[in-house]
Structures are given as C-alpha cells and as structure tokens.
Design a protein around this motif. Structure first.
Motif, PDB file in Angstrom:
ATOM      1  N   PHE A 142      -2.906  12.645   2.215  1.00 56.36           N
ATOM      2  CA  PHE A 142      -1.578  12.842   2.784  1.00 56.36           C
ATOM      3  C   PHE A 142      -0.998  11.515   3.245  1.00 56.36           C
ATOM      4  N   GLU A 143       0.324  11.361   3.109  1.00 59.71           N
ATOM      5  CA  GLU A 143       0.981  10.273   3.814  1.00 59.71           C
ATOM      6  C   GLU A 143       1.446  10.814   5.158  1.00 59.71           C
ATOM      7  N   ALA A 144       1.106  10.096   6.215  1.00 56.53           N
ATOM      8  CA  ALA A 144       1.540  10.475   7.562  1.00 56.53           C
ATOM      9  C   ALA A 144       2.931   9.898   7.805  1.00 56.53           C
TER      10      ALA A 144
ATOM     11  N   PRO B  27       7.166  18.916   0.150  1.00 54.67           N
ATOM     12  CA  PRO B  27       7.814  18.075   1.166  1.00 54.67           C
ATOM     13  C   PRO B  27       6.778  17.724   2.237  1.00 54.67           C
ATOM     14  N   PRO B  28       7.132  16.839   3.163  1.00 56.74           N
ATOM     15  CA  PRO B  28       6.252  16.618   4.310  1.00 56.74           C
ATOM     16  C   PRO B  28       6.066  17.931   5.076  1.00 56.74           C
ATOM     17  N   LEU B  29       4.848  18.179   5.550  1.00 57.41           N
ATOM     18  CA  LEU B  29       4.494  19.453   6.167  1.00 57.41           C
ATOM     19  C   LEU B  29       4.055  19.251   7.607  1.00 57.41           C
TER      20      LEU B  29
ATOM     21  N   GLU C 277       6.067   7.842  -6.687  1.00 58.67           N
ATOM     22  CA  GLU C 277       6.831   8.566  -5.681  1.00 58.67           C
ATOM     23  C   GLU C 277       8.068   9.201  -6.310  1.00 58.67           C
ATOM     24  N   GLY C 278       8.403  10.406  -5.840  1.00 61.40           N
ATOM     25  CA  GLY C 278       9.692  11.002  -6.164  1.00 61.40           C
ATOM     26  C   GLY C 278       9.844  11.579  -7.563  1.00 61.40           C
ATOM     27  N   ILE C 279       8.733  11.979  -8.203  1.00 56.58           N
ATOM     28  CA  ILE C 279       8.849  12.663  -9.500  1.00 56.58           C
ATOM     29  C   ILE C 279       9.718  13.904  -9.333  1.00 56.58           C
TER      30      ILE C 279
ATOM     31  N   LEU D 167       8.778  -1.424  20.366  1.00 57.68           N
ATOM     32  CA  LEU D 167       8.100  -0.138  20.599  1.00 57.68           C
ATOM     33  C   LEU D 167       7.221   0.271  19.429  1.00 57.68           C
ATOM     34  N   ILE D 168       7.432  -0.364  18.288  1.00 55.22           N
ATOM     35  CA  ILE D 168       6.685  -0.011  17.083  1.00 55.22           C
ATOM     36  C   ILE D 168       5.183  -0.201  17.261  1.00 55.22           C
ATOM     37  N   VAL D 169       4.802  -1.127  18.134  1.00 57.53           N
ATOM     38  CA  VAL D 169       3.378  -1.377  18.325  1.00 57.53           C
ATOM     39  C   VAL D 169       2.684  -0.118  18.857  1.00 57.53           C
TER      40      VAL D 169
ATOM     41  N   GLN E 108       3.503  11.769  -5.415  1.00 57.71           N
ATOM     42  CA  GLN E 108       3.968  12.242  -4.110  1.00 57.71           C
ATOM     43  C   GLN E 108       5.460  12.471  -4.234  1.00 57.71           C
ATOM     44  N   SER E 109       5.880  13.724  -4.153  1.00 55.17           N
ATOM     45  CA  SER E 109       7.307  14.003  -4.235  1.00 55.17           C
ATOM     46  C   SER E 109       7.603  15.415  -3.744  1.00 55.17           C
ATOM     47  N   PHE E 110       8.898  15.650  -3.462  1.00 54.08           N
ATOM     48  CA  PHE E 110       9.333  16.972  -3.026  1.00 54.08           C
ATOM     49  C   PHE E 110       8.981  18.030  -4.060  1.00 54.08           C
TER      50      PHE E 110
ATOM     51  N   LEU F  37       0.466  -1.072  -1.537  1.00 51.64           N
ATOM     52  CA  LEU F  37       1.788  -1.708  -1.578  1.00 51.64           C
ATOM     53  C   LEU F  37       2.826  -0.614  -1.797  1.00 51.64           C
ATOM     54  N   ASP F  38       3.622  -0.361  -0.743  1.00 54.10           N
ATOM     55  CA  ASP F  38       4.580   0.749  -0.728  1.00 54.10           C
ATOM     56  C   ASP F  38       5.895   0.332  -1.384  1.00 54.10           C
ATOM     57  N   ASP F  39       6.623   1.299  -1.903  1.00 57.19           N
ATOM     58  CA  ASP F  39       7.945   1.073  -2.489  1.00 57.19           C
ATOM     59  C   ASP F  39       7.898  -0.011  -3.559  1.00 57.19           C
TER      60      ASP F  39
ATOM     61  N   LEU G 178      -3.590   2.044   4.672  1.00 60.05           N
ATOM     62  CA  LEU G 178      -2.380   1.523   5.309  1.00 60.05           C
ATOM     63  C   LEU G 178      -1.369   1.197   4.223  1.00 60.05           C
ATOM     64  N   GLU G 179      -0.087   1.510   4.480  1.00 63.78           N
ATOM     65  CA  GLU G 179       0.968   1.218   3.510  1.00 63.78           C
ATOM     66  C   GLU G 179       1.846   0.100   4.040  1.00 63.78           C
ATOM     67  N   LEU G 180       2.043  -0.910   3.211  1.00 60.70           N
ATOM     68  CA  LEU G 180       2.900  -2.037   3.593  1.00 60.70           C
ATOM     69  C   LEU G 180       3.866  -2.335   2.462  1.00 60.70           C
TER      70      LEU G 180
ATOM     71  N   ASN H 175       1.943   4.300   7.479  1.00 61.52           N
ATOM     72  CA  ASN H 175       2.876   3.183   7.278  1.00 61.52           C
ATOM     73  C   ASN H 175       2.743   2.144   8.390  1.00 61.52           C
ATOM     74  N   ILE H 176       2.790   0.896   7.997  1.00 61.67           N
ATOM     75  CA  ILE H 176       2.687  -0.214   8.946  1.00 61.67           C
ATOM     76  C   ILE H 176       3.989  -1.022   8.908  1.00 61.67           C
ATOM     77  N   SER H 177       4.500  -1.373  10.088  1.00 61.53           N
ATOM     78  CA  SER H 177       5.727  -2.170  10.201  1.00 61.53           C
ATOM     79  C   SER H 177       5.409  -3.608  10.546  1.00 61.53           C
TER      80      SER H 177
HETATM   81  P1  C2E Z   1       8.094   5.674   2.810  1.00 64.24           P
HETATM   82  O1  C2E Z   1       6.901   5.106   3.465  1.00 64.24           O
HETATM   83  O2  C2E Z   1       8.433   5.168   1.456  1.00 64.24           O
HETATM   84  O3  C2E Z   1       7.871   7.263   2.805  1.00 64.24           O
HETATM   85  C1  C2E Z   1       8.311   8.118   1.781  1.00 64.24           C
HETATM   86  C2  C2E Z   1       9.649   8.731   2.125  1.00 64.24           C
HETATM   87  O4  C2E Z   1      10.164   9.363   0.967  1.00 64.24           O
HETATM   88  C3  C2E Z   1       9.554   9.819   3.203  1.00 64.24           C
HETATM   89  O5  C2E Z   1      10.774   9.823   3.937  1.00 64.24           O
HETATM   90  C4  C2E Z   1       9.460  11.082   2.348  1.00 64.24           C
HETATM   91  O6  C2E Z   1       9.873  12.247   3.020  1.00 64.24           O
HETATM   92  C5  C2E Z   1      10.408  10.725   1.243  1.00 64.24           C
HETATM   93  N1  C2E Z   1      10.149  11.462   0.011  1.00 64.24           N
HETATM   94  C6  C2E Z   1       8.983  11.955  -0.453  1.00 64.24           C
HETATM   95  N2  C2E Z   1       9.130  12.577  -1.637  1.00 64.24           N
HETATM   96  C7  C2E Z   1      10.449  12.489  -1.942  1.00 64.24           C
HETATM   97  C8  C2E Z   1      11.237  12.954  -3.070  1.00 64.24           C
HETATM   98  O7  C2E Z   1      10.750  13.583  -3.996  1.00 64.24           O
HETATM   99  N3  C2E Z   1      12.578  12.677  -3.026  1.00 64.24           N
HETATM  100  C9  C2E Z   1      13.151  11.982  -2.003  1.00 64.24           C
HETATM  101  N4  C2E Z   1      14.460  11.759  -2.059  1.00 64.24           N
HETATM  102  N5  C2E Z   1      12.426  11.533  -0.934  1.00 64.24           N
HETATM  103  C10 C2E Z   1      11.097  11.776  -0.917  1.00 64.24           C
HETATM  104  P2  C2E Z   1      10.809   9.763   5.538  1.00 64.24           P
HETATM  105  O8  C2E Z   1       9.720  10.607   6.121  1.00 64.24           O
HETATM  106  O9  C2E Z   1      12.214  10.030   5.949  1.00 64.24           O
HETATM  107  O10 C2E Z   1      10.443   8.261   5.862  1.00 64.24           O
HETATM  108  C11 C2E Z   1      11.294   7.217   5.497  1.00 64.24           C
HETATM  109  C12 C2E Z   1      10.652   5.887   5.757  1.00 64.24           C
HETATM  110  O11 C2E Z   1      10.447   5.686   7.170  1.00 64.24           O
HETATM  111  C13 C2E Z   1       9.273   5.750   5.142  1.00 64.24           C
HETATM  112  O12 C2E Z   1       9.386   5.450   3.768  1.00 64.24           O
HETATM  113  C14 C2E Z   1       8.699   4.622   5.968  1.00 64.24           C
HETATM  114  O13 C2E Z   1       9.181   3.389   5.502  1.00 64.24           O
HETATM  115  C15 C2E Z   1       9.296   4.904   7.343  1.00 64.24           C
HETATM  116  N6  C2E Z   1       8.306   5.626   8.172  1.00 64.24           N
HETATM  117  C16 C2E Z   1       8.040   6.944   8.270  1.00 64.24           C
HETATM  118  N7  C2E Z   1       7.029   7.194   9.143  1.00 64.24           N
HETATM  119  C17 C2E Z   1       6.630   5.986   9.597  1.00 64.24           C
HETATM  120  C18 C2E Z   1       5.607   5.547  10.534  1.00 64.24           C
HETATM  121  O14 C2E Z   1       4.815   6.326  11.080  1.00 64.24           O
HETATM  122  N8  C2E Z   1       5.519   4.196  10.732  1.00 64.24           N
HETATM  123  C19 C2E Z   1       6.346   3.304  10.118  1.00 64.24           C
HETATM  124  N9  C2E Z   1       6.180   2.002  10.377  1.00 64.24           N
HETATM  125  N10 C2E Z   1       7.288   3.673   9.241  1.00 64.24           N
HETATM  126  C20 C2E Z   1       7.432   4.990   8.979  1.00 64.24           C
END
Ligand code: C2E
Ligand code: MG
Ligand code: MG
Ligand code: MG
Length: 283
Positions: free
Chosen positions: A58-60, A262-264, A236-238, A86-88, A256-258, A180-182, A150-152, A119-121
């Motif tokens: 799972f992605e948290a 979706p996130p649960l 992501e996002g298929i 506050l992110i820390v 990983q996609s809707f 490596l995210d995104d 960890l995702e960066l 996810n790490i900021s």
């Molecule tokens: P991310 O790390 O790239 O997380 C994936 C985002 O894409 C999530 O949005 C997720 O709900 C969304 N997503 C998943 N599948 C699909 C899909 O099929 N279609 C579309 N359109 N979107 C999809 P979310 O939860 O709104 O998070 C957005 C961003 O916020 C994350 O992008 C991440 O960069 C950041 N984020 C979320 N939680 C945390 C956290 O705990 N810590 C940090 N540092 N950043 C976070």
C-alpha cells in the motif's frame, strides 16, 4: 476483466481552493494542532501485482479532516507543512503509523510479504535526521526493513544531491526500499537512476493519458531501462484494461490507480487483505 478493489472513495467532492495570505496563516496554525487533535490519518491505496491483481502493498497517503473545512487534500496542506517545518512531525507520524498498521496486517494475516510505502518531503530529507527516524521506527515496530519503502521525487533529490545520496544510501543499507516517485515528470535524467540507490520507480500517471504521444514506446523504454538497472516498476494511474494488459506484457510488476482501488481507510484495507488471504488459502 481485472478484479477491482473496494468502492468506497473516502474523499467527498469539494471545490478547489488555494489558500493564500491570512487564510494560509490560519491553515498553518490549524495544522500545527491537527496531529494532537487527531485530525490527521493515513489512507492506504493498494499497489497491485499486474500478474494476478493481488495486493502487494500500500502507499500511505496523508489525510486531514479539518473540523470546519472538511477534508483538505495533501496538495493543499503538504506545501504548508513544508514551508512551516511541520512536515518533520507529520512525516514521522506517517512513517510510524504506516509501520504500525503493517504490523497489524501481518499479525492478522500471517507473514505475507506485504509492504507499505511512505512519501518523504524535502524538509525531512534536509532539516532533520531522517536516518534516525527510520531506524527508530524499525526498532519500535520490529517490521522487516524490506517491507518499508520511502518515496521521493526527482525535484527533492535535486535540492541537495549529495545530502540526498548520503541519506538514501544509509537508509538502503538498513534494508529499507527507496522509490523514485512521479518518474518522468521532472528532469528524468538517467543519472538519477544510476547515481542514487533507488530500487523501484513509479511511472507518473501523465504517461498513461490516452493522448500522450508515443505512449507505448515511452512506457516500454522506461520499463526496460528500469529493469536493466535492476529496479522494479509501478505504473501509476492506469485507466483501462488494455493498458493494464499491455503493461503486464511489458513486464511491469506493479500498478496503482483508481481503476484497481482508490485510497482506502485502514478498516477497508484490512478487510480486503483478509479476503485475499482467505482466497489464497482456499485455492
Ligand atoms: P503521490 O505520492 O504521487 O501519490 C499518488 C496520488 O495520486 C494520490 O493523491 C492518489 O490518490 C492519486 N491517485 C492514485 N491513483 C490515481 C488515479 O488513477 N488517477 C488519479 N487522477 N489520481 C490517482 P493524494 O492522496 O491526493 O496525494 C497527492 C500528493 O500529496 C502525493 O502524490 C504526495 O506527493 C503528497 N502526499 C500525500 N501524502 C503524503 C505524506 O504522508 N507525506 C508527504 N510528504 N506527501 C504526501
Ligand atoms: Mg507517492
Ligand atoms: Mg506518485
Ligand atoms: Mg505525485
């Protein structure tokens, strides 16, 4: 026909707004108290194996239920958390909670090889010793280090490449995964993949858009490049079955996609896992 998970989207629709000026200051002061007021929780989006659509991990994803404004998306509050420092605290909360929830899942469901990805900021990578945080979470929860990832993002790595490389190498040395995210949204220079110790890439969902030119060619080359470098791949996002099938044929391990889920909430994620576990015992 791919199996779908869950249906319960947990975020209600809300019109976009961007916090500016005093509004932003108010949100920042609200965010400062959000943790202790238990307004912050983690949602879990399944990362599925494309070969059989089973849940690999799972992605948290952080959620903030604001008492007056309702659910505020991370795209709005994470930047505020970053600029205010506050992110820390929030980031440590995310990692701790995700690791604790993983322990619960593994306890309930046997020792299935499940992972959580957090996810790490930049604030965490630069201002605070992330290495100590990871070590203490591993010690507290006794999880298998390999079940934590960890995702960066590339832009984060770019802010301070030497520091990032040092921190990530130390974390990899503990056995924790680093993704490596995104992937593909930033500079995407090959040197990122070879000079930082990633073991997984997450291909950004912009590549899955129907109108993305040379979509198939791009996906195929990103996947084969990652595999040549010994990295596994999450797409992501298929959005449709034919892309899922094609990616599976290209050897992409995870999605990983809707379309899958979706996130649960923790409860729904736990229920899904239990169903999957019982099915695998029965078959
Ligand atoms: P991310 O790390 O790239 O997380 C994936 C985002 O894409 C999530 O949005 C997720 O709900 C969304 N997503 C998943 N599948 C699909 C899909 O099929 N279609 C579309 N359109 N979107 C999809 P979310 O939860 O709104 O998070 C957005 C961003 O916020 C994350 O992008 C991440 O960069 C950041 N984020 C979320 N939680 C945390 C956290 O705990 N810590 C940090 N540092 N950043 C976070
Ligand atoms: Mg992510
Ligand atoms: Mg992502
Ligand atoms: Mg993103």
């Amino acid at each position: 026909q791919a199996k779908r998970f869950g249906g319960d989207r947990i975020e209600p629709f809300r019109p976009a707004f961007r916090a500016v000026g005093s509004d932003r200051l108010q949100l920042e002061s609200d965010l400062r108290r959000a943790l202790e007021r238990r307004e912050i929780h983690m949602a879990y989006q399944p990362i599925v194996r494309l070969e059989d659509n089973s849940i690999a991990g799972f992605e948290a994803l952080m959620r903030w239920d604001h008492p007056r404004r309702g659910s505020i998306p991370p795209s709005e509050f994470i930047p505020i958390a970053e600029s205010s420092g506050l992110i820390v605290q929030l980031g440590l909360f995310a990692m701790q909670r995700a690791a604790e929830d993983l322990v619960t899942w593994q306890r309930n469901l046997g020792a299935s090889p499940l992972f959580v990805s957090v996810n790490i900021s930049s604030g965490q990578l630069i201002r605070q010793d992330l290495i100590d945080d990871v070590r203490s979470v591993l010690l507290q929860t006794q999880i298998d280090p390999a079940s934590l990832k960890l995702e960066l993002t590339e832009s984060l790595m770019m802010e301070n490449p030497e520091r990032s490389n040092y921190v990530l190498s130390s974390i990899r040395a503990m056995g924790v995964g680093v993704s490596l995210d995104d992937f593909g949204t930033g500079y995407s220079s090959l040197s990122y993949l070879t000079s930082f110790p990633f073991d997984m890439i997450k291909i950004d969902r912009s590549f899955l858009k129907a109108d993305q030119p040379q979509k198939v060619t791009l996906l195929r080359s990103m996947i084969s490049m990652a595999h040549d470098l010994g990295l596994s791949v999450v797409t992501e996002g298929i959005e449709n079955e034919s892309d899922a099938l094609q990616l599976r044929q290209m050897g992409c391990e995870y999605a990983q996609s809707f379309m899958f889920s979706p996130p649960l909430t923790l409860d729904v994620a736990t229920k899904l896992l239990r169903e999957q576990f019982q099915q695998s015992k029965a078959s």
